[in-house]
Design a protein around this motif. Structure first.
Motif, PDB file in Angstrom:
ATOM      1  N   ALA A  46       0.815  -1.077   0.005  1.00 54.46           N
ATOM      2  CA  ALA A  46      -0.075   0.116  -0.070  1.00 54.46           C
ATOM      3  C   ALA A  46       0.928   1.244  -0.216  1.00 54.46           C
ATOM      4  N   THR A  47       1.890   1.131   0.680  1.00 61.81           N
ATOM      5  CA  THR A  47       2.798   2.490   0.725  1.00 61.81           C
ATOM      6  C   THR A  47       3.364   2.522  -0.369  1.00 61.81           C
ATOM      7  N   ILE A  48       3.897   1.639  -1.091  1.00 62.66           N
ATOM      8  CA  ILE A  48       4.377   1.605  -2.558  1.00 62.66           C
ATOM      9  C   ILE A  48       3.640   2.281  -3.602  1.00 62.66           C
ATOM     10  N   GLN A  49       2.364   1.757  -3.654  1.00 61.76           N
ATOM     11  CA  GLN A  49       1.179   2.190  -4.357  1.00 61.76           C
ATOM     12  C   GLN A  49       0.975   3.911  -4.112  1.00 61.76           C
ATOM     13  N   ILE A  50       0.923   3.966  -2.976  1.00 60.94           N
ATOM     14  CA  ILE A  50       0.647   5.571  -2.432  1.00 60.94           C
ATOM     15  C   ILE A  50       1.949   6.655  -2.957  1.00 60.94           C
ATOM     16  N   VAL A  51       3.188   5.965  -2.624  1.00 64.76           N
ATOM     17  CA  VAL A  51       4.276   6.825  -3.159  1.00 64.76           C
ATOM     18  C   VAL A  51       4.369   7.026  -4.747  1.00 64.76           C
ATOM     19  N   MET A  94       4.555  -4.548  -8.945  1.00 59.55           N
ATOM     20  CA  MET A  94       4.415  -3.221  -8.225  1.00 59.55           C
ATOM     21  C   MET A  94       5.842  -2.608  -8.103  1.00 59.55           C
ATOM     22  N   ILE A  95       6.556  -2.866  -7.975  1.00 62.03           N
ATOM     23  CA  ILE A  95       8.094  -2.377  -7.905  1.00 62.03           C
ATOM     24  C   ILE A  95       8.692  -2.084  -9.367  1.00 62.03           C
TER      25      ILE A  95
END
Length: 337
Positions: free
Chosen positions: A14-19, A274-275
């Motif tokens: 979720a953090t990666i998506q937000i960033v 995602m990455i």
């Protein structure tokens, strides 16, 4: 351990998506503002009487024009498609082709103008009169026209191969790989490797010139006449070129290396996808940063550029403030009549 905890993994995702979302939204906006201001300041500086007849400075000016087009068109259309609800790219066939063509051709031309600055400084710093003779305005004008034509023609295949499939995309299969490698090599590796080579040769020429300076004779009449460039101006332009080439190569090649891996590497799924999406967005911002950085790099690296820029601001400021009293006087006179 956190890496064995499902909730921790979900939080990380979720953090990666937000960033990623925040980066792809605010990044283009910041680059648009910073880049447009920088390109306009470049235009103001390189059109000064002191620089506009210098071959290297003229290449910088041409590059700044195409950098401005790259930023305004590429970033604004990307931002409109991602966050402003514009779906024109995937619904209008003509727009699909034209956008795909321009976002490749315009930055390509800007990049090759920087390459021409490296070639020009390499030639102008040579100890050989014949090589130095290539650094003159009549050759510059021809080189500019040829570079623009090559850039436009070399990307013309995009107008044929891109279409709605159903979204705007190139042909599938082998051509898709060719299209990706075309960008990686023709826009990335080839010009920047040549930039580094000519930049290194310029440094070698400078060392040779310093060693042979006591033995050099005055330029003979055989050498074609060109505007007399102050030694300090040439030195400052060489420094600007070297810094520009170094940072441009770093930013662009970082993007191209990952882009090549994205095209030729294995298909990503799940967390790796995602990455991959984050890295693609990040390297895309690096790519556009390359076309927004020039003014700030020139300002930090060159005292000459700073002084000319401030002088141009002063000149335009004086024109504006000297004009106002005249305007007010004319308005007052017309009112009394």
């Amino acid at each position: 351990m956190c890496n064995k905890n499902i909730s921790c993994i979900l939080t990380t995702q979720a953090t990666i998506q937000i960033v990623t979302k925040q980066m792809t939204y605010y990044g283009p906006i910041i680059l648009l503002i910073v880049g447009i201001i920088g390109c306009l300041c470049n235009f103001l500086t390189f059109t000064s009487p002191k620089l506009r007849q210098n071959p290297c400075a003229f290449y910088f000016l041409c590059s700044s024009i195409f950098e401005f087009l790259t930023i305004t068109f590429g970033l604004s259309t990307r931002l409109a498609a991602d966050y402003l609800g514009s779906n024109l790219q995937n619904t209008n066939r003509i727009y699909c082709k034209i956008r795909a063509y321009l976002v490749s051709a315009i930055p390509l031309i800007a990049t090759y103008f920087i390459l021409l600055t490296a070639i020009d400084r390499c030639m102008s710093s040579s100890i050989h009169i014949r090589l130095r003779s290539f650094s003159q305005m009549k050759i510059v004008y021809r080189s500019v026209i040829i570079t623009i034509l090559i850039g436009l023609l070399s990307c013309s295949h995009i107008l044929i191969t891109y279409d709605l499939r159903p979204k705007c995309a190139t042909l599938y299969g082998a051509y898709a790989i060719f299209d990706g490698m075309f960008v990686v090599f023709w826009l990335g590796f080839i010009p920047h490797i040549l930039m580094l080579i000519f930049g290194l040769m310029t440094l070698i020429h400078i060392r040779q010139m310093r060693r042979r300076r006591p033995q050099l004779k005055i330029i003979t009449p055989i050498e074609p006449k060109r505007p007399r460039n102050d030694t300090k101006t040439d030195t400052q332009l060489i420094l600007m070129m070297l810094v520009q080439v170094g940072l441009s190569s770093l930013l662009t090649l970082t993007r191209m290396i990952y882009y090549a891996y994205y095209i030729l590497g294995p298909s990503l799924t799940g967390y790796n996808k995602m990455i991959g999406s984050f890295l693609m967005s990040f390297t895309t911002l690096l790519y556009y940063t390359n076309y927004a950085k020039s003014f700030y790099i020139y300002t930090l690296s060159s005292q000459l550029f700073r002084s000319v820029f401030l002088q141009r601001l002063k000149e335009y400021g004086q024109k504006i403030f000297n004009l106002n009293p005249l305007v007010l006087k004319n308005v007052a006179t017309s009112q009394t009549r």
